[in-house]
Scaffold this active site. Sequence first.
Site, mmCIF file in Angstrom:
data_model
loop_
_atom_site.group_PDB
_atom_site.id
_atom_site.type_symbol
_atom_site.label_atom_id
_atom_site.label_comp_id
_atom_site.label_asym_id
_atom_site.label_seq_id
_atom_site.Cartn_x
_atom_site.Cartn_y
_atom_site.Cartn_z
ATOM 1 N N GLU A 32 0.813 -1.217 0.000
ATOM 2 C CA GLU A 32 0.000 0.000 0.000
ATOM 3 C C GLU A 32 0.849 1.271 0.000
ATOM 4 O OE1 GLU A 32 -3.617 2.105 2.467
ATOM 5 O OE2 GLU A 32 -2.554 0.435 3.361
ATOM 6 N N ASP A 33 1.915 1.293 0.831
ATOM 7 C CA ASP A 33 2.650 2.545 1.042
ATOM 8 C C ASP A 33 3.851 2.756 0.119
ATOM 9 O OD1 ASP A 33 0.875 3.019 3.011
ATOM 10 O OD2 ASP A 33 2.222 2.646 4.696
#
Length: 709
Positions: free
Chosen positions: A76-77
């Site tokens: 996600e990051d």
Amino acid sequence: MPTIDALAERLKTYLDNHHINVVRRAFYYAEQAHEGQYRQSGEPYITHPLAVANLLADLQLDHQCLAAAMLHDVIEDTGIPKDALSSQFGESIAELVDGVSKLTQIEFKSKAEAQAENFQKMTLAMAKDIRVILVKLADRLHNMRTLGPLKPEKRRRIATETLDIYAPIANRLGIHTMCVELEDLGFQAMFPMRAKYIQEAVRKLRGTHYEIIEEIKHKLEGKLKERGLSVRIQGREKHLHSIYQKMKAKRRSFHDIMDVYAFRIITDSVDSCYRTLGVVHGMYKPVPGRFKDYIALPKANGYQSIHTTLFGSHVNIEIQIRTEEMDKVANSGIAAHWVYKSATSDLADNQQMRAQKWVKDLMELRERADDSLEFIEHVKIDLFPDEIYIFTPKGRIMELPGGATPVDFAYAIHTDIGNSTVACRINKHLASLSMPLKSGQTVEIITAPGAKPNPGWLNFVVTGKAKSNIRHYLKQQRQSESRELGRRLLKKNLQAFGKRLDDINEQHKEKVLKHNQASSFDRLLEEIGLGSRMAYIVARQLVSDGEPTESHDMEYREDDNKPSLMVEGADGQVLNLAHCCKPIPGDPIVGVINRGAGLMIHSETCDKIKKFLHDPEHCIHLTWAKNITDEFSVALRVEVERQRGVIAEIASAVTMADGNIEKINVEEQNARLSVVSLIIKVQGRIHLARVMRRLRHLLAVTSISRVKH
């Protein structure tokens, strides 16, 4: 600050070097991926995945779970794709990381629909691999521990979400240590002042109680040692959130709740648990009704222990007795499956099976629910179980939430048994299906082949499984009834155009379906039956030669010789008797189509439908079928001379004519006369005439009439 070396050292107690190296590699991979990223507190981002892995190491989870914890924010990051993780760490770890990433994207916003939708996603992720939720719980716990730098409104939102969703899931999976900390941290974030006052009061009380606790503990140890029992005794602390909840629920003061001394006695075997119980009951008198044996009857989340409350010298003593293994399972819950996987453990396997059964039940609820809001309503019931234990006639034990009824019990055994339930016996005596059950009762369900669920059951069932199955059945039944009614309405309208349904070719039917944007012909019939489409217009489209239109240029011939639509009763969901005129067999009737609700049956003389009488789009002439055995409600107004025993005479006359009084009301008109309003059940006009004749023969009756509102 924790380091990877410190974690690796801890892991040596239960993992081999190869698996520890996988966890190390995952840490270095994540450290590189999160390079330059910082948390709100200003710490490097990698401290968070490392802390999450440490929490999972407390539960002694496997290397795949720990590696996924290190990598859980990578997809996600940092934009690293799942495929890259798969090639580096294998499919299992990549799947876990992907599952946790999807859960991290879930925001339980205040909007009920969004929260419900997201809970469905969480259920799917849990069904794939339940370890996903363990990583997510550890992630949430570390986030709760580090809420400080966030804005107050964001802290409250995350705390609400934790108390509503994550803490109950931890409890349902039996992970007591995590559940308690999530609840306490959530409570402190939601109500900081209340938490502070309770914390201060507990600290003060601990000092005054210390000597008494030590004295009781010393006595217990001495007596148990004397009997040759090897035990470990711990004092038990009450937690902030549970103190607050008890104060709120029981409306008791802080000192009332805290005036109890709690101990946990841990033994080496189940046999020692029961021997220990005998010793403590010999030392202090047990409080009646406060003994629970969760070893013989484990809780829904697999928790096992013996609970008893004793009268000490002017104080109450709460004691829990369990084995070492039960203690580990009580604290680690489903995680105990991985703790004990090197050795065989019935307890851990049992825990795993319970968790899998719960997730399987969630999936079934998800399939049966009409929408996500209904699904989360059912799940929330199952997330907060206050269990009772019910026996089948063959001695099998069923766990149900408190307040469950025989109908809940029937659905817990099997959906088909629930659907065909007609009666029940509780402890061999016939009882009401709505009666709340109590622990220890034996319940026998009586079924009948043609029986079907009653919509009224929804008013008293408490389990998600029962509610979702009843709703699902009623929805199916409604579809079937509306389809049948739609077919009959369409046939009648086609008849008026001089056509039959069989005369229409499939190609033209397809054109009409496309024009009406219906997925199938059955769906179109359902919509006609529910009143969402006019049978008259669809019939006209089916008999037209060109493209279907909404124009009114077709000739419609209402032929009096053609049969009307036949009504065989009105106990369904799409064929309803109007309350305004209460028609009964023998009354001339018409059907008025109510959009989305089916056909409402009115008397031809009803004032409400006069404007529709000659409109074939809204109104259809009906006839009663012969040999109807249903009973119908009729309102009667009876004027009587006031005298003793007149009500008894009326009731007797109605009974003598095979009628059944549903409701009776007496109003005084003047000193000489009274008006009796009756609602009675009859089979039709002939039966009603017989009842009215009986009533007219009574000397006290001066007039009688049927009421049509």
